[in-house]
Design a protein around this motif. Structure first.
Motif, PDB file in Angstrom:
ATOM      1  N   GLN A  16       0.839  -1.206   0.000  1.00  0.00           N
ATOM      2  CA  GLN A  16       0.000   0.000   0.000  1.00  0.00           C
ATOM      3  C   GLN A  16       0.870   1.250   0.000  1.00  0.00           C
ATOM      4  O   GLN A  16       1.832   1.331   0.764  1.00  0.00           O
ATOM      5  CB  GLN A  16      -0.902   0.011   1.244  1.00  0.00           C
ATOM      6  N   ARG A  17       0.525   2.209  -0.829  1.00  0.00           N
ATOM      7  CA  ARG A  17       1.279   3.454  -0.890  1.00  0.00           C
ATOM      8  C   ARG A  17       1.091   4.250   0.398  1.00  0.00           C
ATOM      9  O   ARG A  17      -0.030   4.471   0.844  1.00  0.00           O
ATOM     10  CB  ARG A  17       0.816   4.295  -2.083  1.00  0.00           C
ATOM     11  N   VAL A  18       2.193   4.663   1.016  1.00  0.00           N
ATOM     12  CA  VAL A  18       2.150   5.478   2.232  1.00  0.00           C
ATOM     13  C   VAL A  18       3.010   6.713   1.996  1.00  0.00           C
ATOM     14  O   VAL A  18       4.176   6.593   1.608  1.00  0.00           O
ATOM     15  CB  VAL A  18       2.689   4.697   3.461  1.00  0.00           C
ATOM     16  N   ASN A  19       2.441   7.888   2.195  1.00  0.00           N
ATOM     17  CA  ASN A  19       3.201   9.129   1.939  1.00  0.00           C
ATOM     18  C   ASN A  19       3.383   9.969   3.208  1.00  0.00           C
ATOM     19  O   ASN A  19       3.533  11.179   3.157  1.00  0.00           O
ATOM     20  CB  ASN A  19       2.524   9.963   0.840  1.00  0.00           C
ATOM     21  N   ILE A  20       3.370   9.297   4.366  1.00  0.00           N
ATOM     22  CA  ILE A  20       3.565   9.984   5.647  1.00  0.00           C
ATOM     23  C   ILE A  20       4.925   9.566   6.215  1.00  0.00           C
ATOM     24  O   ILE A  20       5.076   8.424   6.665  1.00  0.00           O
ATOM     25  CB  ILE A  20       2.443   9.618   6.635  1.00  0.00           C
ATOM     26  N   PRO A  21       5.929  10.456   6.200  1.00  0.00           N
ATOM     27  CA  PRO A  21       7.270  10.096   6.673  1.00  0.00           C
ATOM     28  C   PRO A  21       7.314   9.592   8.108  1.00  0.00           C
ATOM     29  O   PRO A  21       8.121   8.737   8.450  1.00  0.00           O
ATOM     30  CB  PRO A  21       8.054  11.407   6.533  1.00  0.00           C
ATOM     31  N   SER A  22       6.423  10.097   8.975  1.00  0.00           N
ATOM     32  CA  SER A  22       6.438   9.708  10.389  1.00  0.00           C
ATOM     33  C   SER A  22       5.651   8.422  10.663  1.00  0.00           C
ATOM     34  O   SER A  22       5.542   8.000  11.810  1.00  0.00           O
ATOM     35  CB  SER A  22       5.865  10.837  11.249  1.00  0.00           C
ATOM     36  N   TYR A  23       5.132   7.800   9.623  1.00  0.00           N
ATOM     37  CA  TYR A  23       4.349   6.569   9.766  1.00  0.00           C
ATOM     38  C   TYR A  23       5.132   5.534  10.568  1.00  0.00           C
ATOM     39  O   TYR A  23       6.287   5.233  10.257  1.00  0.00           O
ATOM     40  CB  TYR A  23       4.007   6.023   8.372  1.00  0.00           C
ATOM     41  N   GLY A  24       4.524   4.981  11.614  1.00  0.00           N
ATOM     42  CA  GLY A  24       5.187   3.976  12.445  1.00  0.00           C
ATOM     43  C   GLY A  24       5.062   2.600  11.819  1.00  0.00           C
ATOM     44  O   GLY A  24       3.953   2.069  11.702  1.00  0.00           O
ATOM     45  N   VAL A  25       6.176   2.028  11.413  1.00  0.00           N
ATOM     46  CA  VAL A  25       6.175   0.730  10.738  1.00  0.00           C
ATOM     47  C   VAL A  25       6.142  -0.387  11.770  1.00  0.00           C
ATOM     48  O   VAL A  25       6.931  -0.404  12.717  1.00  0.00           O
ATOM     49  CB  VAL A  25       7.422   0.586   9.833  1.00  0.00           C
ATOM     50  N   ALA A  26       5.228  -1.339  11.585  1.00  0.00           N
ATOM     51  CA  ALA A  26       5.089  -2.470  12.506  1.00  0.00           C
ATOM     52  C   ALA A  26       6.058  -3.589  12.116  1.00  0.00           C
ATOM     53  O   ALA A  26       6.481  -3.688  10.964  1.00  0.00           O
ATOM     54  CB  ALA A  26       3.657  -2.990  12.472  1.00  0.00           C
ATOM     55  N   VAL A  27       6.385  -4.420  13.101  1.00  0.00           N
ATOM     56  CA  VAL A  27       7.256  -5.573  12.837  1.00  0.00           C
ATOM     57  C   VAL A  27       6.599  -6.479  11.793  1.00  0.00           C
ATOM     58  O   VAL A  27       5.372  -6.636  11.779  1.00  0.00           O
ATOM     59  CB  VAL A  27       7.509  -6.350  14.150  1.00  0.00           C
ATOM     60  N   ASP A  28       7.413  -7.054  10.916  1.00  0.00           N
ATOM     61  CA  ASP A  28       6.999  -7.938   9.806  1.00  0.00           C
ATOM     62  C   ASP A  28       6.414  -7.171   8.622  1.00  0.00           C
ATOM     63  O   ASP A  28       5.934  -7.789   7.669  1.00  0.00           O
ATOM     64  CB  ASP A  28       5.999  -9.017  10.260  1.00  0.00           C
TER      65      ASP A  28
END
Length: 197
Positions: A120-132
């Motif tokens: 999925q396209r994400v354009n928010i630099p501060s987006y918190g990425v989950a493990v896996d």
């Protein structure tokens, strides 16, 4: 979106550490133009370490305070929780994977919509990425010579908590990083003390 625009090498000299990893960043550093070269008070040390963390991740004060407040509510050691949260920001992971040669460039890639998280396209630099989660380059950008050369040339820039797939132009956050694996030179305890008064 606000961005830090001050001279990069000047910032490195002032903080006394090579924030950006550029070989020439500290060439003109002296005791006179580096804050870390002088004797500092306890408050000065706290302020310096706080500024270092903000510079490493390219954050402004208001944004950084939100991360500190969240870390203080964590059951983990506050300083470690803070660095883990910052390390799992999308722009930082794009940089660690090797799509970009700097945090600034990584933030631009994300905000322009060139990065996918689990397809999925994400354009928010501060987006918190989950493990896996799998972070990949959009199909269109896989022909971009600059991004591809960054990714292939930075193969040796490895982080044990990131699994890279060179064929698929992607990286996976396989686990949260341990404190000793986070490649930044800071004393996060001082930074937390700055906000604990």
């Amino acid at each position: 979106m606000a961005t830090r625009r001050e001279p990069r090498f000047k910032l490195c000299r002032r903080l006394g550490v090579n924030i950006f990893g550029h070989p020439k960043a500290m060439n003109k550093a002296t005791r006179d133009n580096s804050r870390s070269g002088r004797k500092l008070s306890n408050y000065g040390m706290q302020l310096l370490e706080k500024q270092k963390i903000k510079a490493y991740y390219g954050l402004f004060e208001k944004q950084f305070v939100r991360y500190v407040e969240k870390a203080m509510k964590s059951k983990e050691i506050t300083g470690t929780a803070l660095l883990k949260a910052l390390e799992c920001r999308l722009d930082n992971l794009v940089y660690r994977i090797g799509f970009a040669s700097s945090i600034r460039q990584a933030r631009q890639l994300v905000s322009h919509g060139h990065i996918l998280v689990n397809g999925q396209r994400v354009n928010i630099p501060s987006y918190g990425v989950a493990v896996d989660s799998v972070i990949s380059l959009s199909i269109k950008q896989r022909s971009n010579e600059m991004i591809v050369s960054n990714f292939l040339e930075l193969q040796s820039f490895a982080s044990p908590y990131i699994e890279k797939n060179l064929e698929d132009f992607s990286g996976k956050l396989i686990r949260l990083p341990n404190r000793e694996e986070i490649p930044i030179e800071v004393n996060e305890i001082y930074a937390i003390e700055f906000y604990s008064k």
